[in-house]
Design an enzyme around this catalytic site. Sequence first.
Site, PDB file in Angstrom:
ATOM      1  N   LYS A 243      39.188  30.310  35.582  1.00 56.20           N
ATOM      2  CA  LYS A 243      39.710  29.028  36.085  1.00 56.20           C
ATOM      3  C   LYS A 243      38.748  28.441  37.146  1.00 56.20           C
ATOM      4  O   LYS A 243      37.933  29.146  37.742  1.00 56.20           O
ATOM      5  CB  LYS A 243      41.096  29.220  36.695  1.00 56.20           C
ATOM      6  CG  LYS A 243      41.097  29.989  38.040  1.00 56.20           C
ATOM      7  CD  LYS A 243      41.324  29.093  39.218  1.00 56.20           C
ATOM      8  CE  LYS A 243      40.730  29.505  40.534  1.00 56.20           C
ATOM      9  NZ  LYS A 243      40.473  30.792  40.963  1.00 56.20           N
TER      10      LYS A 243
ATOM     11  N   SER B 189      32.967  40.401  29.824  1.00 53.68           N
ATOM     12  CA  SER B 189      33.367  39.124  30.414  1.00 53.68           C
ATOM     13  C   SER B 189      32.212  38.151  30.553  1.00 53.68           C
ATOM     14  O   SER B 189      31.068  38.540  30.801  1.00 53.68           O
ATOM     15  CB  SER B 189      34.000  39.356  31.794  1.00 53.68           C
ATOM     16  OG  SER B 189      34.526  38.145  32.293  1.00 53.68           O
TER      17      SER B 189
ATOM     18  N   SER C  73      38.230  35.960  37.678  1.00 52.88           N
ATOM     19  CA  SER C  73      37.870  37.051  36.776  1.00 52.88           C
ATOM     20  C   SER C  73      38.932  38.147  36.752  1.00 52.88           C
ATOM     21  O   SER C  73      39.224  38.709  35.697  1.00 52.88           O
ATOM     22  CB  SER C  73      36.508  37.632  37.154  1.00 52.88           C
ATOM     23  OG  SER C  73      36.533  38.125  38.480  1.00 52.88           O
ATOM     24  N   SER C  74      39.536  38.441  37.903  1.00 51.09           N
ATOM     25  CA  SER C  74      40.520  39.529  37.907  1.00 51.09           C
ATOM     26  C   SER C  74      41.785  39.121  37.144  1.00 51.09           C
ATOM     27  O   SER C  74      42.373  39.921  36.418  1.00 51.09           O
ATOM     28  CB  SER C  74      40.853  39.970  39.336  1.00 51.09           C
ATOM     29  OG  SER C  74      41.593  38.977  39.998  1.00 51.09           O
TER      30      SER C  74
ATOM     31  N   ASP D 189      45.986  31.843  39.394  1.00 50.31           N
ATOM     32  CA  ASP D 189      44.919  32.281  38.488  1.00 50.31           C
ATOM     33  C   ASP D 189      45.480  32.830  37.185  1.00 50.31           C
ATOM     34  O   ASP D 189      45.036  32.461  36.095  1.00 50.31           O
ATOM     35  CB  ASP D 189      44.049  33.361  39.165  1.00 50.31           C
ATOM     36  CG  ASP D 189      43.163  32.786  40.255  1.00 50.31           C
ATOM     37  OD1 ASP D 189      43.397  31.626  40.662  1.00 50.31           O
ATOM     38  OD2 ASP D 189      42.244  33.503  40.707  1.00 50.31           O
TER      39      ASP D 189
END
Lengths: 387, 387
Positions: free
Chosen positions: B10, B136, B146-147, B204
């Site tokens: 995002k 990723s 990313s998490s 997120d």
Amino acid sequence: MEVKARAPGKIILAGEHAVVHGSTAVAACIDLYTYVSLRFPSDSDDDDTLKLVLKDMELNFSWSVTRIKATLSHLGSPFPSTPTTCSMEVIKSIAVLVDEQNIPEAKIGLSSGATAFLWLYTSIIGFKPATVVVTSDLPLGAGLGSSAAFCVSLTAALLGSLNSVHLDKNHQGWLTYGESDLDLLNKWAFEGEKIIHGKPSGLDNTVSTYGNIIKFRSGNMTCIKSNMPLKMLITNTKVGRNTRALVAGVSERSMRHPDAMSSVFNAVDSISKELSTIIESPTPDDLSITEKEERLEELMEMNQGLLQCMGVSHSSIETVLRTTLKFKLASKLTGAGGGGCALTLLPTLLSATVVEKVTTELETCGFQCLIAGIGGTGVEVCFGGLS
Amino acid sequence: MEVKARAPGKIILAGEHAVVHGSTAVAACIDLYTYVSLRFPSDSDDDDTLKLVLKDMELNFSWSVTRIKATLSHLGSPFPSTPTTCSMEVIKSIAVLVDEQNIPEAKIGLSSGATAFLWLYTSIIGFKPATVVVTSDLPLGAGLGSSAAFCVSLTAALLGSLNSVHLDKNHQGWLTYGESDLDLLNKWAFEGEKIIHGKPSGLDNTVSTYGNIIKFRSGNMTCIKSNMPLKMLITNTKVGRNTRALVAGVSERSMRHPDAMSSVFNAVDSISKELSTIIESPTPDDLSITEKEERLEELMEMNQGLLQCMGVSHSSIETVLRTTLKFKLASKLTGAGGGGCALTLLPTLLSATVVEKVTTELETCGFQCLIAGIGGTGVEVCFGGLS
């Protein structure tokens, strides 16, 4: 007989552009001056010449007083106590006198200054030979109020020569005018500014006349006294700006995004008010000088962000910001933006070495650096010997 | 049997920081993904191992399922339909299993991710051998979610393997979940995010799950659909940030200058609302794509100015702004600021040559450049063959 006068330049501390949209702005005089020396020939001289010497520019104008009188005879006797707007008709007549001086093409912008000179001179003194020498600490056309400082110092010398003014001792031989004389002087200077700028706000001549710090909003000006020492590094990027286009750009953005921009102008209004409160409040107040300086730096950073939000910054200004930030110094553009000048606060405890380093680095970028004390006295005169 | 899932990262298009003070913010998913592949050993294998392979980082974790079961037996049967917060006690038990993996010092930050993995895996699947491979497109810890993309894609693969979900055909073999499955998935991913981040906002994982564009204010999120193609250059300055300190800095500034900062937050609120309206409105509306892009660019420039006003920009971000401005492209920081990532809008009609030039110049500064489409689909899964 010689009368000398000096009048300071100005900076905008906060609120430029937003002031057009109803926000408060804060301007201050700087201790960089335009100096005017007015000398009448002794009675023994049989001189018919009015000379204007722009010493920094190595420009000499001279007119036969008889010729001036012939051109402007319909003005009649001088009217020093009645500031009057120069009519378009008179401007045209004076323009003929100025055109005869063959100003070099590169300095043609000075012709409106010469026109203002002749209008102020003949209106206040009449048709009398004299030599007027002008020098200045201020760069021209950089937004530091050089034309207002010229009009104010010229008017001060002219009115001073009439011996009808009330003067107070000041410092180092300089004398200040009484309040009502300052009012008269300011009005005349404004008339000169109108000849040079068309529709000036009157801010520049007001700051140059009264000195100190001036808070202004919707045409109302309030003089406030600084209660802290304040020194700024003024960096002239020498990038020319089109003030009118910049002002129009902000208005257009404001029409496209009315809600956001009205909040931005409100934020600037708050910043200007807070900044003037800090400068005005007695020191040591609840805040020490250093704390006050930190607050001012933060407000400058915030104001700069809002100016970027209005779209009036410029890569040259960003270069100044980046350079000064390396030395942990806060900067903002001052005036119209799009180039022009930037201010950097120089805290009281900042070492001379750092000032020298940052100045050197900015000058390497091709910029001109000036250091100025903020918010001192306005126009002053002295008679005779001072050089 | 293999289940693959991918979940997007995002960006914050507008409103970061101000959202903490009640303003609207706008986030969007980007077409850069974290991929999770989940494979159970065939019945013929006699395997007791749960493997987690972080391929990009060349890290392999493996646990004996018997050992996991012994440690977490009190959890009982898996409870896929009941997302549950991992208690501190269980986190401690799992931490023991993670610590045994001897993660290299430099990558110790990944241990909370491994903890989240074990919690989600055992809660949804139970104690069963499998190999989970993660890759990723997203840089870690750069504010691109990313998490969350890891938690969402992992949960999607886990729930997908249970065959209890409703899937719709999407494109190129990828399938999307039904609305109620997405809600379940999002809740689980949020539980994983809590293990990694302590007190995440939930934004997120929500963006990664549902995709599109999400307008959020005071904890309320509204999903909006983009009606225009939108492409951004994302520049990762690789400058590490302390998000907590940056957020605290804005709050402190806000306490020192409450009036000015509240106007600043209002301005950001207006910008976020206007930006989401532009993206949402049908094209061609009253504005063409190019006009919309110009509006968005102006709003991004304005938002960036306001972020500078809040004091969260950084010299690396200014370098990105300066570089992209040379190509007449508008940029803003995205996320916490103080380094991190910057967004640059790439207009539809921008030539590939310019994109290449600006990218090269940014990479020369040591930055990482990613190009991403904005506001696409959220998490997706596929079964078997797709590689």
